[in-house]
Write an enzyme that holds these catalytic residues in place. Structure first.
Site, PDB file in Angstrom:
ATOM      1  N   ARG A  36       0.855  -1.183   0.000  1.00  0.00           N
ATOM      2  CA  ARG A  36       0.000   0.000   0.000  1.00  0.00           C
ATOM      3  C   ARG A  36       0.893   1.235   0.000  1.00  0.00           C
ATOM      4  NH1 ARG A  36      -4.658   0.443   4.466  1.00  0.00           N
ATOM      5  NH2 ARG A  36      -2.936   0.951   5.857  1.00  0.00           N
ATOM      6  N   SER A 105     -12.961  -4.793  -0.204  1.00  0.00           N
ATOM      7  CA  SER A 105     -13.309  -4.283   1.122  1.00  0.00           C
ATOM      8  C   SER A 105     -14.819  -4.182   1.274  1.00  0.00           C
ATOM      9  CB  SER A 105     -12.695  -2.896   1.349  1.00  0.00           C
ATOM     10  OG  SER A 105     -11.292  -2.966   1.448  1.00  0.00           O
ATOM     11  N   LYS A 134      -6.435   3.938   9.200  1.00  0.00           N
ATOM     12  CA  LYS A 134      -7.525   3.980   8.211  1.00  0.00           C
ATOM     13  C   LYS A 134      -8.681   4.767   8.812  1.00  0.00           C
ATOM     14  CE  LYS A 134      -9.963   1.111   4.825  1.00  0.00           C
ATOM     15  NZ  LYS A 134      -9.484   1.897   3.696  1.00  0.00           N
TER      16      LYS A 134
END
Length: 213
Positions: A36, A105, A134
């Site tokens: 990521r 997700s 997040k």
């Protein structure tokens, strides 16, 4: 998609090269790595992904690229993970092909219901607990929410969000097949030992859950 799933965060690695942290996590038992790079340019992301893919090759651990299908295709990654606001799953599957690992997700119950019609390789249940890594989410699922998804969904479930050695067993017992961690490994002073500890906890919990059926 069972076991320890590392999601990288370069900022949390401090002065250590990201590749070193990834290597230690794999040696500690990580069964999957998601790269990521939210703030990286396309060129930098591709170059990093190539380095990480080469590093991981001898271990036969899949490399998943977060969000960026172009990067995943450019480096021949094993798969891609997409969120609800990223490339639509159907297009991602068409571009990546039938053999690619594609995770999706799910942040609301409507996401879970829609996903049931898709042939995703796993669902990323996000987040289980609130986490500073997040913040663009629609609320935490908690263990009860995870258990509800497990009872409904046919997909493997990878839990993420505030997970560590203290709660990994409970998350698996609630229904997670994989436990995704970010800061627990990336910010650890010893990623190797932390990964080993998490791997042992997750493996034991999966066996315990199987035995209780």
């Amino acid at each position: 998609m069972k076991g320890l799933y590392l999601v990288t965060d370069r900022g949390l690695c401090g002065h250590r090269p990201l590749a070193d942290v990834v290597l230690q996590a794999i040696r500690g038992g990580a069964s999957c790595v998601q790269l990521r790079e939210k703030g990286a340019s396309t060129r930098a992301f591709v170059e990093e992904a190539r380095r990480i893919k080469e590093l991981m090759a001898p271990f036969r651990v899949p490399l998943i690229i977060n969000d960026r299908l172009d990067v995943a295709l450019a480096v021949g990654a094993d798969g891609v993970h997409v969120g609800q606001d990223d490339m639509p799953y159907e297009i991602a599957r068409k571009l990546m092909g039938p053999k690619a690992i594609i995770g999706l997700s799910v942040e609301t119950w409507e996401d879970v219901e829609r996903a049931e019609r898709l042939d995703a390789n796993y669902l990323g249940v996000s987040p289980i607990f609130a986490t500073p890594t997040k913040t663009d989410t629609k609320g935490a699922w908690g263990l009860d929410g995870l258990a509800r998804i497990r009872a409904f969904s046919r997909h493997p479930l990878v839990a993420i969000g505030g997970l560590n050695a203290a709660n990994a067993e409970a998350v698996v017992m609630a229904g997670a097949d994989g436990v995704a961690v970010v800061s627990a490994i990336c910010a650890s002073p010893d990623p190797l030992s932390t990964s080993r500890q998490l791997t042992d906890i997750i493996r034991a919990a999966l066996q315990k859950r199987q035995g209780s059926r």
